[in-house]
Design a protein around this motif. Structure first.
Motif, mmCIF file in Angstrom:
data_model
loop_
_atom_site.group_PDB
_atom_site.id
_atom_site.type_symbol
_atom_site.label_atom_id
_atom_site.label_comp_id
_atom_site.label_asym_id
_atom_site.label_seq_id
_atom_site.Cartn_x
_atom_site.Cartn_y
_atom_site.Cartn_z
ATOM 1 N N TYR A 157 15.139 35.774 -25.472
ATOM 2 C CA TYR A 157 13.976 35.720 -26.362
ATOM 3 C C TYR A 157 13.925 34.517 -27.240
ATOM 4 N N ASN A 158 12.776 34.064 -27.713
ATOM 5 C CA ASN A 158 12.468 33.033 -28.680
ATOM 6 C C ASN A 158 13.439 31.991 -28.561
ATOM 7 N N PRO A 159 13.765 30.872 -27.548
ATOM 8 C CA PRO A 159 14.356 29.908 -27.575
ATOM 9 C C PRO A 159 13.979 28.947 -28.631
ATOM 10 N N SER A 160 15.096 28.318 -29.296
ATOM 11 C CA SER A 160 14.804 27.105 -30.086
ATOM 12 C C SER A 160 15.707 25.909 -29.653
ATOM 13 N N TYR A 168 19.113 27.672 -28.906
ATOM 14 C CA TYR A 168 19.494 29.033 -29.419
ATOM 15 C C TYR A 168 18.502 30.019 -29.122
ATOM 16 N N PHE A 169 18.840 31.419 -29.179
ATOM 17 C CA PHE A 169 17.883 32.256 -28.556
ATOM 18 C C PHE A 169 18.337 33.658 -29.232
ATOM 19 N N SER A 170 17.541 34.791 -28.995
ATOM 20 C CA SER A 170 18.025 36.166 -29.358
ATOM 21 C C SER A 170 18.198 36.871 -27.965
ATOM 22 N N ALA A 171 19.102 37.588 -28.050
ATOM 23 C CA ALA A 171 19.166 38.722 -26.727
ATOM 24 C C ALA A 171 19.952 39.778 -27.092
ATOM 25 N N HIS A 172 19.939 40.667 -26.329
ATOM 26 C CA HIS A 172 21.078 41.703 -26.434
ATOM 27 C C HIS A 172 22.130 41.821 -25.355
ATOM 28 N N ARG A 173 23.278 41.330 -25.529
ATOM 29 C CA ARG A 173 24.520 41.155 -24.613
ATOM 30 C C ARG A 173 25.477 42.110 -25.186
ATOM 31 N N ASP A 209 14.710 35.907 -33.314
ATOM 32 C CA ASP A 209 13.755 35.030 -33.271
ATOM 33 C C ASP A 209 14.316 33.702 -33.839
ATOM 34 N N PRO A 210 15.239 33.028 -33.575
ATOM 35 C CA PRO A 210 15.892 32.030 -34.399
ATOM 36 C C PRO A 210 15.117 30.716 -34.317
ATOM 37 N N LEU A 260 5.253 43.399 -41.464
ATOM 38 C CA LEU A 260 6.194 42.588 -40.548
ATOM 39 C C LEU A 260 6.155 41.257 -40.712
ATOM 40 N N GLU A 261 7.337 40.474 -40.442
ATOM 41 C CA GLU A 261 7.225 38.941 -40.423
ATOM 42 C C GLU A 261 8.324 38.858 -39.387
ATOM 43 N N ASN A 262 7.834 38.135 -38.339
ATOM 44 C CA ASN A 262 8.888 37.663 -37.298
ATOM 45 C C ASN A 262 8.347 36.264 -36.658
ATOM 46 N N ALA A 263 9.256 36.014 -35.713
ATOM 47 C CA ALA A 263 8.905 34.629 -34.960
ATOM 48 C C ALA A 263 8.533 33.701 -35.871
#
Length: 325
Positions: A157-160, A168-173, A209-210, A260-263
């Protein structure tokens, strides 16, 4: 001439600012930010085209749209040429503007089945990382799948993208604990190396969400480090000359709220930070008497509890760490 709907939205936004309930700028009130869910801003290299994601309230149907800057406003959004058929979300522009990354459940090969993911006994639409290359005429080419271990598990999720191509990205690993964490896949001569978890502390806290500075001097993300005002806030961490990340800091000022603040995503100008927030307008009683038309119209406008795009200035927080450009 402003429409009645836009005038109403503008007056609500100004009222919010005047009462200090929020600060910053609601992006494209009634055009980009609407009664639906808008998140994940990505700006073209000339800063004149904004890509973003729009979803239904259940967030089961995500589409990437774009809007062009028109003076002080924005054009009516249109669906990006590569989107509209699959669960496409979270656009991210490379610093040079030549690639637009996004995540999608589209099949890896034509005619294949959509990508699915599984977590905690639940199956849902998965995501792999894709990009579209900019062609010589300025248009986007066909979507290209990003190969490598970063797509393992189909929950990216949310590549940068950093200037050197690191993603950079977020994930469950496997090393994420019970929550999501932030990872980086380093660009090499042979493709992308296996992802490394970005060390921001233990894995007890959820980090998502980096958005990384192109030079990788700092990183902003959404999460809760134990001092969040709402379910998720925006934090910043700084990288030292040895490549170590500082303890995350809760961004000061009005970036964060009880909502809620995100992304978060960095803009093209120094200090610009785009954030998705579901903060709402305040209601004061007695209010102007509603009728059937106003009650039907209100859910279609921003500040109704859906997520909208906001623009903030975090320049002071960067200068405090000797970053001024």
């Amino acid at each position: 001439m402003l429409s009645k709907s836009f005038a109403l939205i503008t007056s609500v936004t100004l009222a919010l600012t005047a009462t200090s309930a929020v600060a910053g700028e609601l992006v494209g009130a009634g055009v980009i930010s609407t009664g639906l869910q808008e998140t994940s801003a990505a700006l073209s290299s000339d800063n004149n085209t904004l890509y973003f994601m729009r979803s239904d309230f259940a967030e089961k149907d995500d589409t990437i749209l774009l809007s062009h800057r028109r003076g002080d406003g924005w054009s009516t959004p249109e669906v990006a040429s590569f989107s509209g058929q699959w669960h496409d979300s979270e656009p991210a522009m490379s610093p040079d503007g030549k690639r637009l990354y996004f995540v999608s459940n589209r099949p890896l090969r034509a005619g294949g089945t959509p990508v699915m993911a599984e977590m905690g006994g639940h199956t849902f639409a998965g995501t792999n990382l894709w990009y579209v290359p900019q062609q010589s005429d300025g248009r986007w080419g066909m979507p290209m799948h990003v190969d490598g271990a970063l797509n393992d598990g189909a929950m990216i999720y949310n590549p940068s993208i950093a200037a050197n191509g690191d993603i950079y990205f977020s994930a469950h690993r496997p090393d994420s604990g019970q929550a999501y964490q932030i990872y980086v896949a380093r660009r090499t001569a042979n493709g992308y190396a296996d992802p490394e978890r970005v060390d921001l502390g233990g894995v007890d806290h959820n980090r998502m969400d980096p958005s990384v500075d192109p030079q990788q001097r700092f990183l902003v993300y959404a999460g809760n480090e134990g001092d969040s005002l709402g379910s998720a806030d925006i934090y910043i961490a700084f990288r030292d000359k040895n490549g170590h990340w500082s303890k995350p800091e809760h961004l000061p000022g009005d970036v964060n709220s009880a909502s809620l603040e995100n992304a978060p995503s960095l803009g093209r100008r120094f200090g610009e930070l785009y954030v998705s927030s579901n903060r709402q307008g305040e209601v004061h009683f007695p209010k102007k008497q509603d009728d059937a038309t106003s009650l039907q119209q209100r859910p279609q406008e921003p500040l109704n509890g859906s997520r909208n795009l906001w623009l903030f200035d975090i320049g002071d927080a960067l200068r405090a760490h000797d970053i001024d450009q």
